[in-house]
Design a protein around this motif. Structure first.
Motif, PDB file in Angstrom:
ATOM      1  N   SER A 151     -13.291  22.928   9.143  1.00 60.24           N
ATOM      2  CA  SER A 151     -11.990  22.331   8.820  1.00 60.24           C
ATOM      3  C   SER A 151     -11.638  21.210   9.780  1.00 60.24           C
ATOM      4  O   SER A 151     -10.956  20.250   9.406  1.00 60.24           O
ATOM      5  CB  SER A 151     -10.908  23.418   8.842  1.00 60.24           C
ATOM      6  OG  SER A 151     -11.198  24.423   7.884  1.00 60.24           O
ATOM      7  N   ARG A 152     -12.131  21.311  11.007  1.00 60.50           N
ATOM      8  CA  ARG A 152     -11.859  20.273  12.007  1.00 60.50           C
ATOM      9  C   ARG A 152     -12.730  19.038  11.790  1.00 60.50           C
ATOM     10  O   ARG A 152     -12.314  17.913  12.075  1.00 60.50           O
ATOM     11  CB  ARG A 152     -12.109  20.859  13.402  1.00 60.50           C
ATOM     12  CG  ARG A 152     -11.696  19.964  14.560  1.00 60.50           C
ATOM     13  CD  ARG A 152     -11.773  20.698  15.885  1.00 60.50           C
ATOM     14  NE  ARG A 152     -13.131  21.026  16.279  1.00 60.50           N
ATOM     15  CZ  ARG A 152     -13.635  22.250  16.342  1.00 60.50           C
ATOM     16  NH1 ARG A 152     -12.895  23.295  16.013  1.00 60.50           N
ATOM     17  NH2 ARG A 152     -14.880  22.467  16.735  1.00 60.50           N
ATOM     18  N   ILE A 210     -14.423  18.099   8.783  1.00 62.75           N
ATOM     19  CA  ILE A 210     -14.644  17.616   7.428  1.00 62.75           C
ATOM     20  C   ILE A 210     -14.136  16.194   7.216  1.00 62.75           C
ATOM     21  O   ILE A 210     -14.723  15.415   6.468  1.00 62.75           O
ATOM     22  CB  ILE A 210     -14.029  18.585   6.380  1.00 62.75           C
ATOM     23  CG1 ILE A 210     -14.346  18.123   4.957  1.00 62.75           C
ATOM     24  CG2 ILE A 210     -12.543  18.742   6.589  1.00 62.75           C
ATOM     25  CD1 ILE A 210     -15.808  18.017   4.637  1.00 62.75           C
ATOM     26  N   ASP A 211     -13.062  15.817   7.890  1.00 68.23           N
ATOM     27  CA  ASP A 211     -12.522  14.469   7.715  1.00 68.23           C
ATOM     28  C   ASP A 211     -12.939  13.508   8.820  1.00 68.23           C
ATOM     29  O   ASP A 211     -12.444  12.376   8.885  1.00 68.23           O
ATOM     30  CB  ASP A 211     -10.990  14.532   7.636  1.00 68.23           C
ATOM     31  CG  ASP A 211     -10.513  15.251   6.379  1.00 68.23           C
ATOM     32  OD1 ASP A 211     -11.141  15.052   5.324  1.00 68.23           O
ATOM     33  OD2 ASP A 211      -9.536  16.013   6.463  1.00 68.23           O
ATOM     34  N   SER A 237      -7.752  26.496  13.435  1.00 68.90           N
ATOM     35  CA  SER A 237      -7.478  25.641  12.293  1.00 68.90           C
ATOM     36  C   SER A 237      -6.167  26.050  11.634  1.00 68.90           C
ATOM     37  O   SER A 237      -5.868  27.245  11.510  1.00 68.90           O
ATOM     38  CB  SER A 237      -8.616  25.744  11.279  1.00 68.90           C
ATOM     39  OG  SER A 237      -8.275  25.076  10.097  1.00 68.90           O
ATOM     40  N   ALA A 292      -9.910  24.166   4.973  1.00 67.80           N
ATOM     41  CA  ALA A 292      -9.985  22.868   4.291  1.00 67.80           C
ATOM     42  C   ALA A 292     -10.324  23.077   2.820  1.00 67.80           C
ATOM     43  O   ALA A 292     -11.190  23.895   2.492  1.00 67.80           O
ATOM     44  CB  ALA A 292     -11.043  21.993   4.956  1.00 67.80           C
ATOM     45  N   PRO A 293      -9.657  22.354   1.922  1.00 70.21           N
ATOM     46  CA  PRO A 293      -9.918  22.556   0.493  1.00 70.21           C
ATOM     47  C   PRO A 293     -11.356  22.224   0.090  1.00 70.21           C
ATOM     48  O   PRO A 293     -11.833  22.706  -0.931  1.00 70.21           O
ATOM     49  CB  PRO A 293      -8.915  21.617  -0.186  1.00 70.21           C
ATOM     50  CG  PRO A 293      -8.534  20.624   0.858  1.00 70.21           C
ATOM     51  CD  PRO A 293      -8.599  21.352   2.166  1.00 70.21           C
ATOM     52  N   GLN A 294     -12.048  21.406   0.893  1.00 72.63           N
ATOM     53  CA  GLN A 294     -13.446  21.082   0.558  1.00 72.63           C
ATOM     54  C   GLN A 294     -14.386  22.267   0.784  1.00 72.63           C
ATOM     55  O   GLN A 294     -15.502  22.278   0.297  1.00 72.63           O
ATOM     56  CB  GLN A 294     -13.929  19.894   1.394  1.00 72.63           C
ATOM     57  CG  GLN A 294     -13.180  18.609   1.136  1.00 72.63           C
ATOM     58  CD  GLN A 294     -12.023  18.418   2.122  1.00 72.63           C
ATOM     59  OE1 GLN A 294     -11.433  19.393   2.594  1.00 72.63           O
ATOM     60  NE2 GLN A 294     -11.729  17.174   2.445  1.00 72.63           N
TER      61      GLN A 294
END
Length: 314
Positions: free
Chosen positions: A88-89, A91-92, A113, A117-119
């Motif tokens: 989640s940290r 992914i972007d 987190s 994360a939705p991904q």
């Protein structure tokens, strides 16, 4: 994630199943480092690899190497939670930061987190059936209640006790049946790993393994043809002339036999083993996995057959 297996030495260099590599069949793009990369490094590498190769935008965290439920429950939760938080940290993160993280592994495991994360669509946990119990099933189900899709993959390989002893599994088929029931009761999706071509097994024996597995209605299945991996116990036996292996030319027909006997709704997740050429003893000329898939499709077409044709109606 630092797991081992119940019949390996603590340093993971001795013991284990006869077909298994010393690294537990770690994914190819995670190899090459002198020591096990951190979770952060592995996730950064995986994000880079899957984005560049497959243009991926949705992901599962796949705990693959060794037996990934072989630890106390609190340790399992810590590992899974850390992986989710790390994903989640990252992914972007931009590509250059991922490259830096993959190389340096600046871990920040204390970071919590704010959410998943939705991904991240779910977790895939690969393990042995004798390393799975009701508490582990409930832990995995707790992630499913958070909206994730959870798969538990059991390495069965064969239902025949003599073969299980020969490949040094050190568990029986009843452990597998029990684990499948626990996972089903917990609402988890179950995938089964089977090996075709274990020395000494006939076509009838292999199809008996398929039939019992099919009777449990697994959500997924992974079929592997036995390959001899460098550093495995089988590699040493092969060098001594102690093994006779299934010829690749028999695979398409055998795989078609298997597919006909599996439930039509079971996802076929793999039909061949997949290793880099330098990881194997090259006993036969390599056949590309896509070529085998085409041959299986052709075999089914020639038979006018399909997955589930001979699966008994229930």
């Amino acid at each position: 994630a630092g797991f081992s297996c119940p019949h390996r030495s603590p340093d993971r260099t001795r013991g284990g199943c006869r077909f298994c590599a010393s690294d537990g069949n770690l994914a190819a793009y995670q190899k090459g480092a002198p020591s096990l990369p951190s979770l952060e490094q592995q996730i950064a590498r995986a994000l880079l690899f899957t984005r560049l190769r497959y243009k991926a935008s949705a992901f599962f965290l796949y705990f693959q190497a060794f037996s990934c439920t072989f630890a106390p429950l609190d340790r399992l939760k810590t590992i899974y939670d850390e992986a989710i938080a790390t994903f989640s940290r990252l992914i972007d993160a931009p590509e250059q930061e991922l490259r830096d993280r993959a190389r340096l592994g600046r871990s920040n495991s204390s970071h919590v987190s704010p959410g998943i994360a939705p991904q991240l669509k779910g977790l895939v946990i690969s393990t042995r059936p004798d390393c799975f119990n009701r508490d582990t099933a409930e832990l995995l189900a707790s992630y499913q209640r958070k909206g994730m899709e959870i798969w538990i993959e059991f390495g069965l390989q064969t239902i025949h006790e003599t073969s299980l002893w020969f490949i040094r599994r050190e568990h029986g088929v009843n452990a597998f049946i029990h684990a499948m029931k626990l996972a089903q009761d917990a609402g988890l999706r179950r995938a089964v790993h089977l090996i075709l071509g274990i020395p000494g097994e006939s076509r009838t024996m292999m199809l008996e393994t398929i039939a019992l597995t099919a009777s449990l209605n697994p959500e997924g299945i992974k079929l592997h043809d036995l390959k001899i991996v460098q550093g495995s116990a089988f590699a040493r036996m092969c060098g001594a002339g102690e093994l006779a292996l299934l010829h690749p030319s028999r695979l398409p027909g055998l795989l078609a036999d298997c597919l006909e006997r599996l439930p039509p709704q079971t996802e076929i997740m793999r039909i061949t083993s997949d290793f880099r050429p330098d990881e194997l003893l090259a006993l036969y000329p390599a056949i590309d996995k896509h070529q085998i898939a085409r041959q299986v499709q052709q075999e089914l077409e020639e038979r006018r057959s399909w997955q589930g044709k001979h699966f008994p109606c229930q």
